[in-house]
Design a protein around this motif. Structure first.
Motif, PDB file in Angstrom:
ATOM      1  N   UNK A 122       1.013  -1.071   0.272  1.00  0.00           N
ATOM      2  CA  UNK A 122      -0.196  -0.063   0.030  1.00  0.00           C
ATOM      3  C   UNK A 122       0.914   1.162   0.007  1.00  0.00           C
ATOM      4  N   UNK A 123       0.015   2.679   0.201  1.00  0.00           N
ATOM      5  CA  UNK A 123       0.507   3.894   0.136  1.00  0.00           C
ATOM      6  C   UNK A 123       0.480   4.581   0.919  1.00  0.00           C
ATOM      7  N   UNK A 146      -4.242   1.469  -3.837  1.00  0.00           N
ATOM      8  CA  UNK A 146      -3.259   1.486  -2.895  1.00  0.00           C
ATOM      9  C   UNK A 146      -3.093   2.485  -1.788  1.00  0.00           C
ATOM     10  N   UNK A 147      -3.423   3.300  -2.150  1.00  0.00           N
ATOM     11  CA  UNK A 147      -3.863   4.485  -1.142  1.00  0.00           C
ATOM     12  C   UNK A 147      -4.292   4.397   0.611  1.00  0.00           C
ATOM     13  N   UNK A 148      -3.510   4.424   1.422  1.00  0.00           N
ATOM     14  CA  UNK A 148      -3.950   4.350   3.011  1.00  0.00           C
ATOM     15  C   UNK A 148      -4.317   4.926   3.391  1.00  0.00           C
ATOM     16  N   UNK A 149      -3.344   6.360   3.716  1.00  0.00           N
ATOM     17  CA  UNK A 149      -3.036   8.030   3.966  1.00  0.00           C
ATOM     18  C   UNK A 149      -3.078   8.148   3.474  1.00  0.00           C
ATOM     19  N   UNK A 150      -3.069   9.686   3.741  1.00  0.00           N
ATOM     20  CA  UNK A 150      -3.273  11.161   4.152  1.00  0.00           C
ATOM     21  C   UNK A 150      -2.784  11.466   4.795  1.00  0.00           C
ATOM     22  N   UNK A 193      -9.964   8.098   2.964  1.00  0.00           N
ATOM     23  CA  UNK A 193      -8.362   6.966   3.184  1.00  0.00           C
ATOM     24  C   UNK A 193      -7.979   7.634   4.710  1.00  0.00           C
ATOM     25  N   UNK A 194      -7.227   6.884   5.629  1.00  0.00           N
ATOM     26  CA  UNK A 194      -6.959   7.860   6.912  1.00  0.00           C
ATOM     27  C   UNK A 194      -6.076   8.948   7.047  1.00  0.00           C
ATOM     28  N   UNK A 195      -6.730   9.796   8.199  1.00  0.00           N
ATOM     29  CA  UNK A 195      -5.842  11.095   7.482  1.00  0.00           C
ATOM     30  C   UNK A 195      -5.437  10.747   8.962  1.00  0.00           C
TER      31      UNK A 195
END
Length: 287
Positions: A122-123, A146-150, A193-195
């Protein structure tokens, strides 16, 4: 993947890794970027690759912060660390979702070479470290698979802007960085996605860390990055729902379940509606 606490560990330090892996952090971010001197980057890359080869069970997620695209080092980093055991990469100094697309293509190739299923790695993205990035936060939605969190960062952005400081005398963020923090939160929510909140640089100031974490969770962040193992327990405690919050959330969910079709209902002497139900469901999902 529960990410209340994500602890940075310099990729060239075995001593710091040994301490970090018993810290209780939800993820360790083995760093190949800013915490590693340029001359030590090959050493760090080899060290992290060897750590990934260790088959021992672990109770934390394995992240690697690779070097930024414009350094010319990112491909070498990925070639070394994309292998079984890697959960995610952290991308620094991203300028928008176009960077994710490129990293996604690279990961497809390296996963294929490593014989692991496509999409395994993931990213997470530090999405605010350049001025250009601030005008591209909307591009993360619709979300890359693939984006998991920012997350957001202030130090590199301060250097890019030529700021002499990013904190007020009382320790609060100055206005430009309050905007950055809020925009990151909005972008993560828009992308679903998760902050993840940024670091608290003074690792000895645990009282200040706790105050800031509680404000952060109040506003909607779900976790925080750490730079020292001593910060992890405070972060884990602050981002976990309390027993009273859990009990209240259960009463809201149970009340709506017992009264199907209603849009508003009284719980604990207050009227709650569908947004409160959604918030309660999120609280219970975070346990």
């Amino acid at each position: 993947m529960r990410l209340r606490s994500l602890l940075f560990v310099p990729g060239d330090s075995e001593r710091k890794f040994i301490r970090a892996k018993t810290s209780g952090a939800g993820a360790l971010i083995l760093d190949l970027e800013d915490s590693v001197a340029p001359t030590q980057k090959p050493v760090a890359r080899n060290h992290v690759a060897k750590l990934l080869d260790d088959p021992s069970a672990r109770d934390w997620a394995f992240f690697v912060r690779v070097n930024a695209l414009d350094t010319g080092l990112a491909l070498d980093d990925l070639a070394a660390v994309v292998k079984p055991g890697l959960n995610a990469i952290m991308i620094p100094k991203a300028n928008g979702a176009e960077d994710l697309q490129l990293f996604g293509h690279y990961l497809d190739a390296f996963e294929t070479k490593a014989g692991i299923p496509l999409g395994s790695v993931k990213m997470a993205v530090v999405a605010t470290e350049t001025a250009k990035a601030m005008f591209a936060l909307h591009t993360y939605a619709p979300v890359h698979p693939r984006l998991l969190a920012l997350s957001w960062g202030a130090e590199d952005l301060s250097a890019a802007l030529g700021a002499t400081d990013n904190k007020e005398p009382d320790g609060a963020w100055t206005f430009p960085y309050q905007v950055v923090r809020a925009q990151c939160l909005f972008a993560a929510s828009a992308a679903d996605v998760m902050p993840i909140d940024t670091i608290h640089a003074d690792f000895r100031d645990l009282d200040g860390l706790e105050r800031d974490c509680r404000r952060s969770r109040r506003d909607g962040f779900l976790g925080r990055m750490a730079i020292h193992p001593d910060q992890v327990a405070t972060i884990n405690r602050c981002y976990a729902p309390s027993e009273s919050e859990i009990a209240h959330a259960r009463r809201i969910v149970d009340a709506f379940a017992a009264n199907p079709g209603v849009g508003t209902i009284g719980v604990d002497g207050k009227m709650v509606d569908i947004p409160h139900l959604k918030a309660a469901q999120k609280t219970l999902a975070s346990i």
